[in-house]
Design an enzyme around this catalytic site. Structure first.
Site: not given
Ligand code: NDP
Length: 508
Positions: A56, A129
């Site tokens: 990320h 997510n």
């Protein structure tokens, strides 16, 4: 100096006389060691970069609020959820997963949806997510899985062999792979996708009754995706397109919003359910657990400084508030440790003092002290041990997470129902997707899987075949593989399939 000008100072507040010419002996002359301003400026610059997130790394964030729209007090005692109409400040960071900090926003990848609620009982993070499931269900596999999504150790290139080798040897991934290779793997912007907790969490009420829950943040902008071809073009045209879109939409005051829908399961339902409700590779079917709308999330303020507020933002699924707790989901259990751990590495042990991470609606009071970058008063002369008789803070036993029963053997235990790994991927392919979705899915997979070795293509097609025979056949045909061989492999056990597709096989 005129009053309208601001004085340039060094980091300790003293005025600087000149910021254009280094101090030299003669003209041009060598630079003098006593140019303290030059040394300070260079040495701070040398230390500007902090470690990028191991996953990320590329992201964008914004502030906003969450508003409760339904009474959920029978499920949770969390104060920020205690009243219809109640608003709580939030910070949300979107991201891609596998790419580096400068990678393209339009990559095929899951998208992070990490949300921090600044509640009056402390910060609560929902680190989700844009997909309701994940590739694996055991945290022991996580570092291996991520290695396969990153770069080959020899070539430093993304490697389709690594990517598909691991996934085809890890068939529980097929549900998430099917979502990733549908056009939802390339969302048009961060505004046009859903956010999911993916994990199951525990909610508990004032009476100590508890429930298992899943969060679904459904976009009010509508789902919009790029096709593979559109994403390829966007990667070259504007690698930062989603970061730009979010910032500009908020600047135009087009505030993106999501509806929060919850799925709620009682402990009795969980015990009797037909599969493990804590398995991260599976959703809870809507027909069994209909989502209930309980709130609305709105993003309405851009950060003022990217590094301070987005790069230094640190989320953890272990940041709970009273009324919300962990479930026995194994992947969640691994994440409860790993997030705080990685932030200590990336930002230091006192990263909770950085303003974007610090609680805004409550004061911290505990016995943790010292460490690098302790930038507050370190609790002055207050007692630094517990118990004490000098008026230090006391625990609040009534907020405790209610106990639940566990039993069984302590051992490294294999998942016992491997065949149900394929059911939901099959349902998605057959029942949910349209003809166009299926066509794009097959095309997206063929384009990527074609770059892996033949034997790995065979093994992965067998996994698709187990999800749905038509799915496996179409991908195999797109790759010019023998459908008969794919079906043979699909009918083998996982171990036999791995053996039949070992190095040196399927070389023709
Ligand atoms: P439903 O028909 O009730 O729900 C299907 C869901 O699939 C909808 O929420 C829809 O999301 C979503 N969806 C549509 N296209 C895609 C895609 N290409 N990738 C991912 N999700 C998509 O069925 P069930 O609840 O019985 O689930 C059937 C299958 O749907 C599951 O196996 C799972 O793969 C998928 N799914 C289920 C979810 C759940 O929580 N039950 C959540 C998301 C997906 P939207 O409304 O946003 O268009």
């Amino acid at each position: 100096m005129s009053e309208s000008k601001k004085a340039l100072t060094n980091n300790f507040g003293a005025p600087v006389d000149n910021d254009l010419n280094s101090l030299t002996a003669g003209n041009p002359g060598p630079v003098l060691m006593q140019d303290i301003h030059l040394l300070e400026k260079l040495s701070h610059f040398d230390r500007e970069r902090i470690p990028e997130r191991v996953v990320h790394a590329k992201g964008a964030g914004a502030y906003g609020f969450f508003e409760v729209t339904a009474d959920v007090t029978k499920y949770t005692r969390a104060k920020f959820l205690s009243q219809v109409g109640k608003r709580t400040e939030v910070f949300l960071r979107f991201s891609t997963v596998g790419g580096e900090k400068g990678s393209a926003d339009a990559e095929r990848d899951p998208r992070g949806f990490a949300l921090k609620f600044y509640t009056e009982e402390g910060n609560y993070d929902m680190v989700g997510n844009n997909t309701p499931v994940f590739f694996i269900r055991d945290p022991l596999k996580f570092p291996d899985f991520i290695h396969t999504q990153k770069r080959n150790p020899a070539t430093n290139l993304k490697d389709p062999d690594m990517f598909w080798d691991f996934l085809s040897l890890t068939p529980e991934s097929v549900h998430q792979v099917t979502i990733l290779f549908s056009d939802r793997g390339t969302p048009r912007t961060y505004r046009h996708m859903n956010g999911f907790s993916s994990h199951t969490f525990k909610w508990y009420n004032e009476n100590g009754e508890y429930f298992w829950v899943k969060y679904h943040f459904k976009t009010e902008q509508g789902i919009q995706n790029f096709t593979r071809q559109e994403a390829e073009i966007m990667k070259g045209k504007d690698p930062d397109h989603a970061t730009r879109d979010l910032f500009e939409a908020i600047r135009r005051r087009e505030f993106p919003a999501w509806r929060l829908e919850m799925q709620i399961m009682t402990p009795e339902q969980a015990e009797k359910y037909r599969f493990d409700p804590f398995d991260l590779t599976k959703v809870w079917p809507h027909a069994d657990f209909p989502p209930i709308v309980i709130g609305r999330l709105v993003l309405n303020r851009n950060p003022e400084n990217y590094f301070a507020e987005v790069e230094q933002a640190a989320f953890s699924p272990a940041n709970f508030v009273p009324g919300i707790a962990a479930s026995p989901d194994k992947m969640l259990q691994g994440r409860l440790f790993s997030y705080h751990d990685t932030h200590r590495h990336r930002l230091g042990p006192n990263y909770h003092l950085i303003p974007v991470n610090a609680p805004k609606a409550v004061k911290v009071d505990n016995y943790e002290r010292d460490g690098f970058m302790r930038t507050d008063g370190n609790f002055g002369g207050a007692p630094n041990y517990y118990p004490n008789s000098f008026g230090g803070p006391e625990p609040t036993p009534e907020v405790a997470d209610p106990p639940f029963e566990v039993s069984g053997r302590a051992a490294r235990q294999k998942y016992i129902h491997p065949n149900d790994d394929f059911v939901q991927a099959g349902a998605l392919y057959k029942k949910v997707m349209t003809d166009t979705d299926r066509e794009h899915l097959v095309g997206n997979i063929v384009e990527h899987l074609a770059k892996a070795q033949k034997r790995i293509q065979y093994r992965q097609c067998a996994v698709f075949c187990k999800a749905d025979p038509d799915y496996g056949r179409r991908v195999a045909e797109g790759l010019n593989l023998s459908v008969k061989d794919v079906v043979l492999l699909a009918n083998m056990s996982q171990e036999d399939r791995a053996q039949a597709t070992k190095q040196g096989s399927y070389t023709k």
